[in-house]
Design an enzyme around this catalytic site. Structure first.
Site, short mmCIF file in Angstrom:
data_model
loop_
_atom_site.label_atom_id
_atom_site.label_comp_id
_atom_site.label_asym_id
_atom_site.label_seq_id
_atom_site.Cartn_x
_atom_site.Cartn_y
_atom_site.Cartn_z
N ASP A 1 59.82 12.14 70.36
CA ASP A 1 59.43 10.87 69.73
C ASP A 1 58.52 11.18 68.55
O ASP A 1 58.31 12.35 68.20
CB ASP A 1 58.74 9.94 70.73
CG ASP A 1 59.04 8.47 70.43
OD1 ASP A 1 58.63 8.01 69.34
OD2 ASP A 1 59.68 7.79 71.24
N HIS B 1 70.50 -0.25 69.89
CA HIS B 1 70.50 -1.66 69.46
C HIS B 1 69.41 -1.96 68.44
O HIS B 1 69.44 -3.01 67.79
CB HIS B 1 70.42 -2.61 70.67
CG HIS B 1 69.12 -2.63 71.39
ND1 HIS B 1 69.04 -2.77 72.75
CD2 HIS B 1 67.83 -2.54 70.98
CE1 HIS B 1 67.78 -2.78 73.14
NE2 HIS B 1 67.03 -2.64 72.08
#
Length: 401
Positions: free
Chosen positions: A249, A300
């Site tokens: 991340d 998404h």
């Protein structure tokens, strides 16, 4: 359908839902959605269509009252097991009681906080939820969604593009939310990352129910792509005691991840600062197991171009037997849950993207320019808000005769 008929039908369905006699998870989900829909029908039958539409149009006032109380940290200042006077709450929150009173009155109409007497207020089950981490991560969503109509007017109601979203306009930046928060607003990045704990915990039963985990090599190396502080890896590590994990991340989140990693997992979980739009780092030579890329609730938030780039970066380092597990909401062609309908608006506002149908996912993956095999797993999809596990592997080579 008349009011009494609606109420009787709801009662019948509520009894079936509560008793749970022989219902599949899909049937329970459908029953729940029907009860919710008909409950709204009761309000419409009582108020009539005109007043009902006015109430819906004014619902932004409830969101505003909720946002004000979140800003004031009211849920934390009001003890769960005690009541406080309005003047006490206003003093603790540092606000005018004439500001706080209408906020509480409106929220109480929705079951959020309860007025005990003329001056005193206490928590309800709903208001108590406001003190939990996910509610501290609503700031950017609230402001972005509120700005969406103005943005769409400015672009002739064309779909927003990444870098030109409502979030970008509100925060005067071309950066996406994740980059912006990790570089410029660490409090927002931290709130969002820690709000994912319960989401990850709730997704583990779905993955266990839907996907054949036994088909994964027990000594695999899992790479948790854009995995936040690593909650999904923490939970999966219990099912794969011989596996190793790498959580990737933004740099700030990786710093936070070190502090929350359980001590018993620190010899099996590593953390790496990595941008998902960049090529995957070289796999360490000592890693011999199969690679399993975890892509959980990521795609998404990104448009098709960025998604293809992410997937190509993963596919480029995959060998035969490696796999990508995409865990995401897949919306049906008709219907779907209220939750996914709400989040679709949020995603458009924040990222200029949205939920996809299964066919849209298939087309997206096949456009990655590789001979890829796709399998979908969704035995509990309706119970878990349309979630699916989409497995992506390289096709086996065809041998010449």
């Amino acid at each position: 359908m008349k009011l009494v008929e609606i109420a009787e039908d709801i009662l019948s369905k509520a009894n079936a839902y509560t008793n749970n006699t022989g219902l599949t998870s899909s049937q329970r989900f459908q029953l729940r959605e029907e009860i919710r829909y008909q409950a709204n029908g009761i309000l419409s039958a009582i108020d009539g269509p005109e007043q009902t539409m006015k109430a819906i149009a004014r619902s932004y006032t409830t969101c505003t009252a909720l946002k004000v109380c979140v800003d004031l940290k009211l849920a934390s200042h009001l003890p769960l097991s005690d009541a406080r006077s309005l003047s006490q709450l206003a003093q603790i929150c540092g606000c005018d009681s004439l500001v706080l009173r209408p906020m509480l009155r409106l929220l109480a109409k929705n079951g959020i906080f309860e007025q005990v007497d003329a001056e005193t207020w206490q928590h309800t089950e709903l208001s108590a939820v406001m003190a939990q981490p996910p509610f501290q991560a609503l700031e950017e969503k609230y402001r972005s969604v509120a700005h969406l109509p103005r943005l769409l007017q400015a672009v002739s109601h064309q779909f927003p593009t990444p870098g030109r979203t409502a979030f970008n306009q509100v925060y005067c930046t071309s950066l996406d939310f994740y980059t912006y928060s990790n570089e410029l607003d660490h409090a927002a990045a931290r709130n969002f990352a820690f709000s994912m704990k319960e989401l990850a915990r709730n997704q583990i039963p779905f993955v266990q129910q839907s996907y054949p985990l036994e088909t994964i090599d027990p000594e695999s190396h899992f790479i948790d792509v854009a995995g936040g502080v690593g909650y999904l890896s923490f939970f999966l590590a219990g099912s794969f005691p011989k596996a190793t994990f790498e959580v990737q991340d933004h740099p700030f989140i990786i710093e936070e991840a070190h502090s929350v990693c359980p001590s018993e997992l620190r010899d099996r979980i590593t953390f790496r600062a990595h941008n998902i739009l960049h090529p995957q780092p070289e796999i360490a030579k000592e890693i011999n197991g199969r690679l399993v890329f975890l892509v959980k609730i990521i795609l998404h938030d990104h448009g098709d171009d960025d998604c293809r780039l992410m997937l190509r970066n993963l596919v480029s380092v995959m060998k035969q037997g490696d796999r990508i597990l995409i865990i995401d909401t897949v919306i049906p062609e008709t219907g779907g849950s209220l939750s996914s309908a709400n989040s679709d608006i949020i995603i458009m506002s924040m990222f200029g993207s949205g939920h996809r149908t299964l066919e849209e996912f298939r087309a997206l993956i096949h456009r990655c320019g590789e001979d890829l095999v796709i399998e979908t797993f969704a035995s509990g999809d309706e119970e878990y808000d349309g979630m699916m596990v989409i497995e992506v592997r390289k096709a086996e080579p065809v041998l010449d005769n």
